[in-house]
Design a protein around this motif. Structure first.
Motif, PDB file in Angstrom:
ATOM      1  N   SER A 136       0.758  -1.390  -0.050  1.00 43.88           N
ATOM      2  CA  SER A 136      -0.028  -0.224  -0.020  1.00 43.88           C
ATOM      3  C   SER A 136       0.812   1.394   0.086  1.00 43.88           C
ATOM      4  O   SER A 136       0.636   2.143  -0.769  1.00 43.88           O
ATOM      5  CB  SER A 136      -0.795   0.053   1.281  1.00 43.88           C
ATOM      6  OG  SER A 136      -1.827   1.001   1.298  1.00 43.88           O
ATOM      7  N   VAL A 137       1.661   1.315   0.751  1.00 42.76           N
ATOM      8  CA  VAL A 137       2.735   2.459   0.757  1.00 42.76           C
ATOM      9  C   VAL A 137       3.550   2.606  -0.585  1.00 42.76           C
ATOM     10  O   VAL A 137       3.798   3.725  -1.068  1.00 42.76           O
ATOM     11  CB  VAL A 137       3.810   2.341   2.249  1.00 42.76           C
ATOM     12  CG1 VAL A 137       5.108   3.427   1.959  1.00 42.76           C
ATOM     13  CG2 VAL A 137       3.024   2.539   3.389  1.00 42.76           C
ATOM     14  N   VAL A 138       4.062   1.562  -1.058  1.00 45.77           N
ATOM     15  CA  VAL A 138       4.501   1.558  -2.461  1.00 45.77           C
ATOM     16  C   VAL A 138       3.598   2.018  -3.607  1.00 45.77           C
ATOM     17  O   VAL A 138       4.043   2.930  -4.369  1.00 45.77           O
ATOM     18  CB  VAL A 138       5.262   0.031  -2.831  1.00 45.77           C
ATOM     19  CG1 VAL A 138       5.655   0.305  -4.313  1.00 45.77           C
ATOM     20  CG2 VAL A 138       6.402  -0.165  -1.921  1.00 45.77           C
ATOM     21  N   LEU A 139       2.623   1.786  -3.631  1.00 45.70           N
ATOM     22  CA  LEU A 139       1.645   2.154  -4.373  1.00 45.70           C
ATOM     23  C   LEU A 139       1.301   3.699  -4.412  1.00 45.70           C
ATOM     24  O   LEU A 139       1.147   4.196  -5.066  1.00 45.70           O
ATOM     25  CB  LEU A 139       0.121   1.537  -4.305  1.00 45.70           C
ATOM     26  CG  LEU A 139      -0.047   0.169  -4.686  1.00 45.70           C
ATOM     27  CD1 LEU A 139      -1.294  -0.570  -4.258  1.00 45.70           C
ATOM     28  CD2 LEU A 139       0.288  -0.115  -6.032  1.00 45.70           C
ATOM     29  N   LEU A 140       1.265   4.130  -2.922  1.00 47.64           N
ATOM     30  CA  LEU A 140       1.103   5.652  -2.673  1.00 47.64           C
ATOM     31  C   LEU A 140       2.034   6.259  -3.158  1.00 47.64           C
ATOM     32  O   LEU A 140       2.059   7.464  -3.894  1.00 47.64           O
ATOM     33  CB  LEU A 140       0.765   5.621  -1.065  1.00 47.64           C
ATOM     34  CG  LEU A 140       0.764   7.157  -0.449  1.00 47.64           C
ATOM     35  CD1 LEU A 140      -0.589   7.713  -1.190  1.00 47.64           C
ATOM     36  CD2 LEU A 140       0.935   7.240   0.921  1.00 47.64           C
ATOM     37  N   ILE A 141       3.421   5.852  -2.956  1.00 37.45           N
ATOM     38  CA  ILE A 141       4.481   6.644  -3.448  1.00 37.45           C
ATOM     39  C   ILE A 141       4.669   6.522  -4.918  1.00 37.45           C
ATOM     40  O   ILE A 141       4.751   7.634  -5.582  1.00 37.45           O
ATOM     41  CB  ILE A 141       6.015   5.896  -2.784  1.00 37.45           C
ATOM     42  CG1 ILE A 141       5.801   6.180  -1.408  1.00 37.45           C
ATOM     43  CG2 ILE A 141       7.143   6.470  -3.562  1.00 37.45           C
ATOM     44  CD1 ILE A 141       6.850   5.398  -0.609  1.00 37.45           C
ATOM     45  N   GLY A 142       4.304   5.496  -5.480  1.00 38.81           N
ATOM     46  CA  GLY A 142       4.168   5.291  -6.891  1.00 38.81           C
ATOM     47  C   GLY A 142       3.055   6.388  -7.581  1.00 38.81           C
ATOM     48  O   GLY A 142       3.578   7.007  -8.650  1.00 38.81           O
TER      49      GLY A 142
END
Length: 127
Positions: A114-120
């Protein structure tokens, strides 16, 4: 700057950090994993899930899926803890604690996604 996006990002990151805080430590040592930290991780993950319901994009669907997985894993960890503590009265043996921490590790993996998606999403160029 959008206040809605700030609140959304805040709860995603808070869910991740609380989950990480509970997960870190020896897997079978109960005093290194605080029950109130697990409770806080569950509450914040549920709030983050509610915030993800409004997004109708494909990325929003992935955000919601990761949040639902994290919720399921953390609630399962709490159920295992409560069941072994109050129903079977086994308590928090190393085997039980390993199971609880493993379930929270699955939630941690979902929160990382979820955090990686948010950063992306944040770093992607706008159209």
């Amino acid at each position: 700057m959008n206040l809605e996006k700030i609140i959304f990002g805040f709860f995603i990151l808070l869910a991740f950090t609380l989950n990480f805080g509970f997960f870190i430590g020896e897997i079978d040592v109960p005093h290194q994993h605080e029950v109130f930290e697990l409770f806080a991780a569950i509450v914040v993950n549920l709030i983050a899930t509610v915030l993800k319901f409004g997004d109708r994009t494909q990325l929003g669907a992935l955000h919601l899926a990761t949040s639902l997985v994290a919720d399921l894993q953390l609630i399962a960890a709490a159920v295992v803890w409560g069941y072994n503590l109050y129903v079977t009265e086994i308590g928090t043996t190393p085997a039980v604690m390993s199971s609880i921490v493993s379930l929270s590790g699955g939630a941690l993996a979902a929160n990382v996604v979820s955090v990686v998606l948010l950063i992306g999403e944040t770093l992607s160029p706008r159209r």
